[in-house]
Motif scaffolding. Structure first.
Motif, mmCIF file in Angstrom:
data_model
loop_
_atom_site.group_PDB
_atom_site.id
_atom_site.type_symbol
_atom_site.label_atom_id
_atom_site.label_comp_id
_atom_site.label_asym_id
_atom_site.label_seq_id
_atom_site.Cartn_x
_atom_site.Cartn_y
_atom_site.Cartn_z
ATOM 1 N N GLY A 82 55.879 11.583 12.902
ATOM 2 C CA GLY A 82 55.077 12.678 13.429
ATOM 3 C C GLY A 82 55.565 13.128 14.793
ATOM 4 O O GLY A 82 56.396 12.482 15.438
ATOM 5 N N ASP A 83 55.036 14.263 15.247
ATOM 6 C CA ASP A 83 55.394 14.797 16.553
ATOM 7 C C ASP A 83 54.617 14.067 17.640
ATOM 8 O O ASP A 83 53.379 13.976 17.575
ATOM 9 C CB ASP A 83 55.090 16.299 16.595
ATOM 10 N N ALA A 84 55.329 13.553 18.650
ATOM 11 C CA ALA A 84 54.679 12.779 19.711
ATOM 12 C C ALA A 84 53.709 13.637 20.515
ATOM 13 O O ALA A 84 52.635 13.174 20.922
ATOM 14 C CB ALA A 84 55.728 12.165 20.631
ATOM 15 N N GLY A 85 54.055 14.893 20.759
ATOM 16 C CA GLY A 85 53.168 15.773 21.506
ATOM 17 C C GLY A 85 51.877 16.034 20.767
ATOM 18 O O GLY A 85 50.785 16.015 21.352
ATOM 19 N N ALA A 86 51.985 16.279 19.456
ATOM 20 C CA ALA A 86 50.787 16.505 18.648
ATOM 21 C C ALA A 86 49.916 15.252 18.607
ATOM 22 O O ALA A 86 48.688 15.336 18.688
ATOM 23 C CB ALA A 86 51.182 16.918 17.236
ATOM 24 N N ALA A 87 50.554 14.080 18.495
ATOM 25 C CA ALA A 87 49.794 12.826 18.483
ATOM 26 C C ALA A 87 49.038 12.634 19.795
ATOM 27 O O ALA A 87 47.896 12.162 19.799
ATOM 28 C CB ALA A 87 50.732 11.646 18.234
ATOM 29 N N ALA A 88 49.672 13.014 20.908
ATOM 30 C CA ALA A 88 49.005 12.896 22.209
ATOM 31 C C ALA A 88 47.795 13.815 22.286
ATOM 32 O O ALA A 88 46.749 13.445 22.834
ATOM 33 C CB ALA A 88 49.990 13.215 23.328
ATOM 34 N N VAL A 89 47.914 15.010 21.725
ATOM 35 C CA VAL A 89 46.782 15.950 21.711
ATOM 36 C C VAL A 89 45.633 15.384 20.890
ATOM 37 O O VAL A 89 44.461 15.432 21.302
ATOM 38 C CB VAL A 89 47.223 17.319 21.159
ATOM 39 N N HIS A 90 45.949 14.829 19.714
ATOM 40 C CA HIS A 90 44.916 14.242 18.865
ATOM 41 C C HIS A 90 44.215 13.092 19.594
ATOM 42 O O HIS A 90 42.981 12.983 19.566
ATOM 43 C CB HIS A 90 45.519 13.714 17.564
ATOM 44 N N ALA A 91 45.004 12.236 20.233
ATOM 45 C CA ALA A 91 44.433 11.084 20.934
ATOM 46 C C ALA A 91 43.556 11.528 22.100
ATOM 47 O O ALA A 91 42.456 10.980 22.311
ATOM 48 C CB ALA A 91 45.548 10.165 21.421
ATOM 49 N N CYS A 92 44.003 12.516 22.861
ATOM 50 C CA CYS A 92 43.218 13.014 24.003
ATOM 51 C C CYS A 92 41.907 13.641 23.533
ATOM 52 O O CYS A 92 40.860 13.483 24.177
ATOM 53 C CB CYS A 92 44.030 14.023 24.804
ATOM 54 N N TYR A 93 41.968 14.345 22.405
ATOM 55 C CA TYR A 93 40.756 14.940 21.835
ATOM 56 C C TYR A 93 39.732 13.842 21.538
ATOM 57 O O TYR A 93 38.548 13.944 21.917
ATOM 58 C CB TYR A 93 41.118 15.701 20.564
ATOM 59 N N LEU A 94 40.158 12.793 20.837
ATOM 60 C CA LEU A 94 39.244 11.718 20.453
ATOM 61 C C LEU A 94 38.753 10.935 21.664
ATOM 62 O O LEU A 94 37.575 10.547 21.729
ATOM 63 C CB LEU A 94 39.938 10.784 19.467
ATOM 64 N N LEU A 95 39.634 10.711 22.636
ATOM 65 C CA LEU A 95 39.225 10.020 23.859
ATOM 66 C C LEU A 95 38.200 10.838 24.638
ATOM 67 O O LEU A 95 37.216 10.290 25.153
ATOM 68 C CB LEU A 95 40.445 9.739 24.740
ATOM 69 N N ALA A 96 38.423 12.144 24.720
ATOM 70 C CA ALA A 96 37.491 13.008 25.445
ATOM 71 C C ALA A 96 36.130 13.028 24.761
ATOM 72 O O ALA A 96 35.083 12.994 25.430
ATOM 73 C CB ALA A 96 38.059 14.425 25.538
ATOM 74 N N LEU A 97 36.125 13.080 23.433
ATOM 75 C CA LEU A 97 34.862 13.088 22.699
ATOM 76 C C LEU A 97 34.125 11.758 22.876
ATOM 77 O O LEU A 97 32.898 11.733 23.041
ATOM 78 C CB LEU A 97 35.126 13.353 21.218
ATOM 79 N N THR A 98 34.865 10.671 22.859
ATOM 80 C CA THR A 98 34.254 9.360 23.074
ATOM 81 C C THR A 98 33.671 9.255 24.479
ATOM 82 O O THR A 98 32.536 8.788 24.663
ATOM 83 C CB THR A 98 35.283 8.243 22.857
ATOM 84 N N ALA A 99 34.438 9.689 25.481
ATOM 85 C CA ALA A 99 33.967 9.635 26.863
ATOM 86 C C ALA A 99 32.727 10.500 27.059
ATOM 87 O O ALA A 99 31.769 10.095 27.728
ATOM 88 C CB ALA A 99 35.080 10.067 27.810
ATOM 89 N N ALA A 100 32.738 11.696 26.473
ATOM 90 C CA ALA A 100 31.566 12.572 26.569
ATOM 91 C C ALA A 100 30.363 11.927 25.895
ATOM 92 O O ALA A 100 29.227 12.029 26.398
ATOM 93 C CB ALA A 100 31.875 13.926 25.939
#
Length: 276
Positions: A243-261
């Motif tokens: 997979g694309d590393a940049g896309a994976a980072a976006v997915h991970a940041c999305y999930l981390l942000a939702l968890t933090a919120a």
């Protein structure tokens, strides 16, 4: 004998000191003691469910899909495509089950939360301890699912370990916001409605069973905004590689942000509920 007694006393004292300094561990210990009564059943379900799904959909339906050489799969065998998606969807379901109904029951007048709040524990300690247990349950179920996937030969053991992180992220991205809401819900029917009309439809908008590219253009944008789509994409990338590393980072940041919120919102909800 005196030496053994002294060692046991020392160990007990160390445990007491640790729980005194980290009150959240007392709440975590409470949930772990409850889990000891039912862990055998949950382990069986965590193994049987993926085994049945992968055998029926992956090995059964997958033969028909592979025989037609679907261009949407880009040459990936359907079983390989399906397994990571089911893994992420299972994490979503576990996050919902663990973060919704137990929180609702515990926040009732005769539940665990008011009893714990009557002690020296603060609402934040109660939340942290329960979040720790939910993370444990999501990760344990995910690892058991991964063991089945490895047994099917879909994912190599090393790749399975890499996929454990996305599984945990996906589950907590659902569990934390749900806990923030469930602690203040007044009727269980609202949780049932959320599961039926929101959580279940997410399966069709996540790329779990078929690629999102097969959806209408306007619906693809909607699907990309859902947390399960992000979890499926991240889990599939980690499990299969390439997979694309940049896309994976976006997915991970999305999930981390939702968890933090979710954790932030839950801390406020727990404080209002348990201090009222």
């Amino acid at each position: 004998m005196p030496q053994m007694t002294t060692s046991a006393t020392t160990a007990l004292t160390a445990t007491d000191v640790l729980t005194a300094r980290l009150p959240a561990l007392r709440e975590f210990g409470y949930w772990m003691r409850r889990y000891r009564r039912i862990w055998r059943g949950t382990v069986v379900i965590s193994v049987a469910n993926p085994l049945l799904f992968l055998a029926a959909l992956g090995a059964g339906l997958g033969k028909l899909v592979d025989a037609n050489h679907s261009g949407h799969l880009a040459g990936t065998p359907y079983l390989d495509f399906l397994a990571p998606g089911l893994l992420a969807a299972s994490a979503m379901q576990n996050g919902f089950v663990e973060g919704a109904f137990p929180v609702f029951q515990s926040s009732r007048s005769r539940g665990n939360y008011p009893a714990a709040a009557a002690t020296s524990m603060r609402p934040g300690d109660i939340l942290a301890g329960h979040l720790l247990f939910v993370a444990f349950r999501v990760l344990l179920s995910g690892l058991l699912f991964l063991a089945v996937v490895v047994a099917f030969g879909v994912v190599r053991p090393a790749r399975a370990l890499l996929a454990a992180g996305p599984v945990l992220l996906t589950g907590m991205a659902f569990a934390a916001p749900l806990m923030a809401w469930a602690v203040r819900v007044d009727r269980q029917s609202r949780l049932n409605g959320l599961y039926r009309f929101v959580v279940m439809p997410l399966y069709m908008l996540s790329g779990t069973f078929f690629p999102v590219g097969q959806l209408p253009h306007w619906l693809r944008a909607v699907a990309a905004c859902t947390p399960l789509y992000q979890g499926v994409a991240l889990t599939r990338s980690a499990a299969l590689g390439g997979g694309d590393a940049g896309a994976a980072a976006v997915h991970a940041c999305y999930l981390l942000a939702l968890t933090a919120a979710g954790v932030w919102a839950a801390s406020r909800s727990y404080t209002r509920r348990l201090n009222s």
